[in-house]
Motif scaffolding. Structure first.
Motif, PDB file in Angstrom:
ATOM      1  N   LEU A   1      26.514   1.386   0.065  1.00 32.61           N
ATOM      2  CA  LEU A   1      25.441   2.314   0.089  1.00 32.61           C
ATOM      3  C   LEU A   1      24.770   2.167   1.481  1.00 32.61           C
ATOM      4  CD1 LEU A   1      23.971   0.415  -2.848  1.00 32.61           C
ATOM      5  CD2 LEU A   1      24.355   2.995  -2.999  1.00 32.61           C
ATOM      6  N   LEU A   2      24.257   3.611   1.964  1.00 34.49           N
ATOM      7  CA  LEU A   2      23.586   3.559   2.987  1.00 34.49           C
ATOM      8  C   LEU A   2      22.431   2.764   3.138  1.00 34.49           C
ATOM      9  CD1 LEU A   2      23.880   7.638   3.521  1.00 34.49           C
ATOM     10  CD2 LEU A   2      25.250   5.768   4.785  1.00 34.49           C
ATOM     11  N   VAL A   3      21.972   2.432   2.086  1.00 33.86           N
ATOM     12  CA  VAL A   3      20.602   1.745   1.984  1.00 33.86           C
ATOM     13  C   VAL A   3      20.685   1.022   0.683  1.00 33.86           C
ATOM     14  CG1 VAL A   3      19.092   3.358   1.462  1.00 33.86           C
ATOM     15  CG2 VAL A   3      18.179   1.146   2.506  1.00 33.86           C
ATOM     16  N   GLU A   4      20.372  -0.420   0.710  1.00 33.80           N
ATOM     17  CA  GLU A   4      20.257  -1.030  -0.726  1.00 33.80           C
ATOM     18  C   GLU A   4      18.952  -1.036  -1.294  1.00 33.80           C
ATOM     19  OE1 GLU A   4      22.214  -4.866  -0.220  1.00 33.80           O
ATOM     20  OE2 GLU A   4      24.135  -3.973  -0.562  1.00 33.80           O
ATOM     21  N   THR A   5      18.848  -0.937  -2.473  1.00 30.92           N
ATOM     22  CA  THR A   5      17.621  -1.388  -3.428  1.00 30.92           C
ATOM     23  C   THR A   5      17.365  -2.871  -4.018  1.00 30.92           C
ATOM     24  OG1 THR A   5      17.905   0.878  -4.051  1.00 30.92           O
ATOM     25  CG2 THR A   5      16.250  -0.506  -5.194  1.00 30.92           C
TER      26      THR A   5
ATOM     27  N   ASP B   1      34.024  10.734   9.533  1.00 30.49           N
ATOM     28  CA  ASP B   1      33.852  11.890  10.631  1.00 30.49           C
ATOM     29  C   ASP B   1      33.575  13.275  10.353  1.00 30.49           C
ATOM     30  OD1 ASP B   1      36.504  12.588   9.710  1.00 30.49           O
ATOM     31  OD2 ASP B   1      37.579  12.045  11.509  1.00 30.49           O
ATOM     32  N   ALA B   2      33.745  13.663   8.985  1.00 31.78           N
ATOM     33  CA  ALA B   2      33.636  14.973   8.763  1.00 31.78           C
ATOM     34  C   ALA B   2      32.582  14.944   7.469  1.00 31.78           C
ATOM     35  CB  ALA B   2      34.923  15.945   8.499  1.00 31.78           C
ATOM     36  N   SER B   3      32.086  14.105   6.902  1.00 29.38           N
ATOM     37  CA  SER B   3      31.446  14.113   5.731  1.00 29.38           C
ATOM     38  C   SER B   3      29.955  14.758   5.812  1.00 29.38           C
ATOM     39  CB  SER B   3      31.100  12.518   5.081  1.00 29.38           C
ATOM     40  OG  SER B   3      30.225  11.880   6.087  1.00 29.38           O
ATOM     41  N   ASN B   4      29.493  15.513   4.691  1.00 29.78           N
ATOM     42  CA  ASN B   4      28.215  16.251   4.694  1.00 29.78           C
ATOM     43  C   ASN B   4      27.032  15.187   4.671  1.00 29.78           C
ATOM     44  OD1 ASN B   4      29.418  18.677   4.643  1.00 29.78           O
ATOM     45  ND2 ASN B   4      29.695  18.651   2.380  1.00 29.78           N
ATOM     46  N   THR B   5      25.913  15.496   5.393  1.00 31.55           N
ATOM     47  CA  THR B   5      25.000  14.979   5.340  1.00 31.55           C
ATOM     48  C   THR B   5      23.763  15.771   4.664  1.00 31.55           C
ATOM     49  OG1 THR B   5      24.037  15.947   7.604  1.00 31.55           O
ATOM     50  CG2 THR B   5      25.477  13.743   7.486  1.00 31.55           C
ATOM     51  N   PRO B   6      22.512  15.254   4.301  1.00 33.55           N
ATOM     52  CA  PRO B   6      21.449  16.058   3.854  1.00 33.55           C
ATOM     53  C   PRO B   6      21.325  17.443   4.846  1.00 33.55           C
ATOM     54  CG  PRO B   6      20.949  13.833   3.239  1.00 33.55           C
ATOM     55  CD  PRO B   6      22.213  13.741   4.199  1.00 33.55           C
ATOM     56  N   ASP B   7      21.551  17.231   5.996  1.00 34.76           N
ATOM     57  CA  ASP B   7      20.950  18.192   7.049  1.00 34.76           C
ATOM     58  C   ASP B   7      22.063  19.331   7.027  1.00 34.76           C
ATOM     59  OD1 ASP B   7      18.547  17.172   8.332  1.00 34.76           O
ATOM     60  OD2 ASP B   7      20.065  15.784   9.607  1.00 34.76           O
TER      61      ASP B   7
ATOM     62  N   PRO C   1      18.410  31.632  -2.582  1.00 28.48           N
ATOM     63  CA  PRO C   1      17.320  31.912  -3.674  1.00 28.48           C
ATOM     64  C   PRO C   1      16.403  30.621  -4.218  1.00 28.48           C
ATOM     65  CG  PRO C   1      19.022  32.679  -4.546  1.00 28.48           C
ATOM     66  CD  PRO C   1      19.544  31.913  -3.165  1.00 28.48           C
ATOM     67  N   PHE C   2      17.311  29.358  -4.182  1.00 31.71           N
ATOM     68  CA  PHE C   2      16.606  28.244  -4.719  1.00 31.71           C
ATOM     69  C   PHE C   2      16.321  27.281  -3.659  1.00 31.71           C
ATOM     70  CE2 PHE C   2      21.292  28.411  -4.425  1.00 31.71           C
ATOM     71  CZ  PHE C   2      21.711  27.200  -3.701  1.00 31.71           C
ATOM     72  N   ALA C   3      15.430  26.181  -3.835  1.00 37.10           N
ATOM     73  CA  ALA C   3      15.092  25.232  -3.024  1.00 37.10           C
ATOM     74  C   ALA C   3      15.985  24.114  -3.147  1.00 37.10           C
ATOM     75  CB  ALA C   3      13.651  24.480  -3.697  1.00 37.10           C
ATOM     76  N   ILE C   4      16.330  23.573  -2.140  1.00 44.37           N
ATOM     77  CA  ILE C   4      16.903  22.440  -1.640  1.00 44.37           C
ATOM     78  C   ILE C   4      15.945  21.105  -1.559  1.00 44.37           C
ATOM     79  CG2 ILE C   4      18.533  20.842  -0.337  1.00 44.37           C
ATOM     80  CD1 ILE C   4      20.204  22.822  -2.096  1.00 44.37           C
ATOM     81  N   GLN C   5      15.991  20.170  -2.295  1.00 39.10           N
ATOM     82  CA  GLN C   5      14.903  19.155  -2.360  1.00 39.10           C
ATOM     83  C   GLN C   5      15.909  17.980  -2.003  1.00 39.10           C
ATOM     84  OE1 GLN C   5      11.730  19.861  -2.598  1.00 39.10           O
ATOM     85  NE2 GLN C   5      11.240  18.075  -1.691  1.00 39.10           N
ATOM     86  N   VAL C   6      15.830  17.617  -0.692  1.00 45.95           N
ATOM     87  CA  VAL C   6      16.413  16.092  -0.255  1.00 45.95           C
ATOM     88  C   VAL C   6      15.233  15.103  -0.585  1.00 45.95           C
ATOM     89  CG1 VAL C   6      17.227  14.885   1.405  1.00 45.95           C
ATOM     90  CG2 VAL C   6      17.718  17.278   1.491  1.00 45.95           C
ATOM     91  N   MET C   7      15.729  14.060  -1.160  1.00 45.90           N
ATOM     92  CA  MET C   7      14.984  13.009  -1.635  1.00 45.90           C
ATOM     93  C   MET C   7      15.203  11.583  -1.097  1.00 45.90           C
ATOM     94  SD  MET C   7      14.338  14.110  -5.625  1.00 45.90           S
ATOM     95  CE  MET C   7      12.648  13.061  -5.916  1.00 45.90           C
TER      96      MET C   7
ATOM     97  N   ASP D   1      14.669  13.446   7.463  1.00 46.34           N
ATOM     98  CA  ASP D   1      14.593  12.518   8.997  1.00 46.34           C
ATOM     99  C   ASP D   1      14.871  11.094   8.477  1.00 46.34           C
ATOM    100  OD1 ASP D   1      13.715  14.711  10.413  1.00 46.34           O
ATOM    101  OD2 ASP D   1      11.723  14.237   9.958  1.00 46.34           O
ATOM    102  N   TRP D   2      14.557  10.550   7.334  1.00 46.50           N
ATOM    103  CA  TRP D   2      14.748   9.152   6.829  1.00 46.50           C
ATOM    104  C   TRP D   2      16.286   9.013   6.786  1.00 46.50           C
ATOM    105  CZ3 TRP D   2      16.758   6.325   2.836  1.00 46.50           C
ATOM    106  CH2 TRP D   2      16.482   4.827   2.881  1.00 46.50           C
ATOM    107  N   TRP D   3      16.858   9.892   6.204  1.00 50.07           N
ATOM    108  CA  TRP D   3      18.617   9.730   5.885  1.00 50.07           C
ATOM    109  C   TRP D   3      19.285   9.667   7.134  1.00 50.07           C
ATOM    110  CZ3 TRP D   3      20.230   7.343   2.008  1.00 50.07           C
ATOM    111  CH2 TRP D   3      19.912   7.395   0.746  1.00 50.07           C
ATOM    112  N   ARG D   4      18.796  10.554   8.190  1.00 46.94           N
ATOM    113  CA  ARG D   4      19.185  10.424   9.524  1.00 46.94           C
ATOM    114  C   ARG D   4      19.436   9.361  10.052  1.00 46.94           C
ATOM    115  NH1 ARG D   4      16.050  14.343  11.667  1.00 46.94           N
ATOM    116  NH2 ARG D   4      16.696  15.699   9.957  1.00 46.94           N
ATOM    117  N   THR D   5      18.282   8.349   9.976  1.00 43.97           N
ATOM    118  CA  THR D   5      18.405   7.085  10.382  1.00 43.97           C
ATOM    119  C   THR D   5      19.244   5.974   9.599  1.00 43.97           C
ATOM    120  OG1 THR D   5      16.067   7.394  11.316  1.00 43.97           O
ATOM    121  CG2 THR D   5      16.918   4.950  10.942  1.00 43.97           C
ATOM    122  N   GLN D   6      19.375   6.469   8.384  1.00 39.42           N
ATOM    123  CA  GLN D   6      20.323   5.589   7.503  1.00 39.42           C
ATOM    124  C   GLN D   6      22.075   5.761   8.000  1.00 39.42           C
ATOM    125  OE1 GLN D   6      18.534   3.294   6.399  1.00 39.42           O
ATOM    126  NE2 GLN D   6      16.758   4.643   6.776  1.00 39.42           N
ATOM    127  N   TYR D   7      22.202   6.962   8.396  1.00 34.05           N
ATOM    128  CA  TYR D   7      23.559   7.576   8.773  1.00 34.05           C
ATOM    129  C   TYR D   7      24.020   6.741   9.930  1.00 34.05           C
ATOM    130  CZ  TYR D   7      24.522  10.740   4.793  1.00 34.05           C
ATOM    131  OH  TYR D   7      24.539  11.470   3.414  1.00 34.05           O
TER     132      TYR D   7
END
Length: 445
Positions: free
Chosen positions: A37-41, A232-238, A248-254, A274-280
């Motif tokens: 996981l990028l971050v654990e709970t 090396d090519a995986s998608n990020t929320p950005d 025509p729809f909203a992208i809601q990153v959480m 922004d938060w996920w960018r730090t985790q990646y």
């Protein structure tokens, strides 16, 4: 209605007296030390979460969705609270048997049938291909469709979902690739695979007409020293936000702990990005490794594999298929174990595992091969974690047509006379192998 993001593919959908948690994997590696996981709970957060949970839905058996560790660690809380587990009603009873042995309360969801969880919350489970399932949740006046890893990449397949449950208000869907995509030098395949995931979202949105899409089920990294290059090519929320900036729809990153009622919140989405960018940025730290397994231990593990294979398949039919099948199945496969400096030939119909000097099909670590032998899902795990390399052109395809025999067995397909009556399943499997060869830039499929 509220949706709270927890981690990876796990959200808590709350409405009235129902709080439905999905696919809880919160700590530890998955796919034989292939993913993190990028971050654990952490435990206090999980325990607080379970105090608010009434139902847990598991989409399928993959360990990033069905975490055995989670149910063992928090099983007593789940039992004490009487939390009901929901799982697809399928012939394969391995997951069900685990739940029964742990004395959980479980409801099996028949495909395509609406099941009431309360007076104003209902769910409908939809089958996808071999092992996966999606969940349609109607909470009051809101329709949420959780596709997790479902392979919905064509308008025809998306329309089948629409025919089953209608359009949706909120769509939760995977946004990046999650399996082996070629060797270290085949970044082109990974770039294509990443774009395909975004294209899949476009198709899903066009047909299912959501007002909001929540990208999830991809918040992981390939975290072993042998597969880390696959990031090396995986998608990020950005990347998702940029791709759909004019949609025509909203992208809601959480981010973990974020809550939405279905209303678009661009500021919250930007903050989560922004938060996920730090985790990646931390994802390459502290890569996992394997320990060498000696030849005797491998022979012992192979004997267990052979016993399972011969128990679940007709050996005479296997031999016949190896000799006469036009698609070259169950042929001997040579595995190079680079940590031992040896090569081994596996001949499934003969039931032999012998050292050889022949050219190799695949290269891997001895611990990977032992894991494959010890677990009926071993080849499936290997193909996901990507902790191997092809040693020769077409090596993966040859291996898949031979030592992946237990993948078929886990689907209820045996090498016997009955296999002749499963042409559709065989066609799907062969088409996937053709797709792999195409992505490797080859014609031998």
């Amino acid at each position: 209605m509220q949706i709270e993001f927890v981690n990876h593919a796990s959200v808590l959908i709350r409405h009235g007296d129902v709080s439905l948690l999905s696919d809880p994997w919160y700590e530890g590696p998955a796919f034989h030390n292939g993913w993190r996981l990028l971050v654990e709970t952490h435990a206090p957060q999980v325990e607080e979460l379970l105090k608010r949970t009434t139902h847990i839905w598991l989409s399928h058996e993959h360990p990033d969705h069905f975490s055995v560790g989670f149910f063992k660690r928090y099983g007593q809380i789940i039992r004490d609270r009487g939390i009901m587990l929901l799982f697809q009603d399928i012939d394969d009873q391995r997951v069900a048997d685990f739940f029964r042995a742990q004395d959980f309360v479980i409801t099996f969801l028949p495909f395509g049938k609406s099941i009431d969880l309360s007076s104003d919350v209902s769910v409908t489970c939809i089958k996808d291909e071999f092992i996966d399932s999606a969940l349609s949740v109607r909470a009051g006046n809101t329709h949420i469709l959780n596709l997790n890893d479902c392979n919905v990449g064509t308008a025809k397949r998306a329309q089948e979902f629409r025919d089953a449950v209608g359009t949706c208000d909120i769509l939760l869907t995977q946004f990046s690739y999650a399996a082996w995509k070629g060797g270290r030098d085949n970044r082109a395949w990974r770039v294509t695979a990443a774009q395909e995931k975004l294209d899949n979202i476009s198709v899903q949105a066009h047909v299912l007409e959501p007002k909001m899409i929540i990208p999830f089920a991809s918040f992981v990294s390939f975290a072993h020293e042998r597969n880390n290059y696959l990031n090396d090519a995986s998608n990020t929320p950005d990347a998702v936000v940029e791709n759909f900036k004019d949609a025509p729809f909203a992208i809601q990153v959480m981010a973990p702990g974020d809550v939405t009622d279905g209303s678009a919140d661009p500021a919250a989405s930007a903050k989560a990005c922004d938060w996920w960018r730090t985790q990646y940025a931390k994802a390459g730290d502290d890569l996992m490794t394997y320990e060498t397994v000696d030849a005797q231990a491998l022979q012992t593990a192979f004997a267990k594999w052979r016993t399972r294979v011969f128990k679940n398949n007709s050996r005479p039919v296997m031999k016949c298929a190896q000799k006469f099948s036009p698609i070259k199945v169950l042929k001997p496969v040579v595995i190079e174990l680079d940590d031992l400096g040896t090569r081994w030939e596996i001949d499934p119909p003969k039931g032999t595992f012998t050292q050889t000097g022949a050219p190799a099909d695949l290269i891997m670590h001895s611990e990977s091969l032992e894991f494959l032998f010890l677990n009926s899902f071993g080849f499936d795990t290997l193909s996901v974690n990507g902790n191997f390399e092809e040693a020769s052109t077409g090596g993966f395809s040859r291996a898949a047509r031979s030592i992946a025999i237990e993948n078929l067995n886990n689907l209820g397909i045996r090498f016997g006379m009955g296999l002749l009556f499963e042409p559709k399943i065989i066609a799907v499997i062969l088409e996937r192998l053709r797709g792999v060869s195409a992505k490797m830039g080859r014609k031998e499929a």
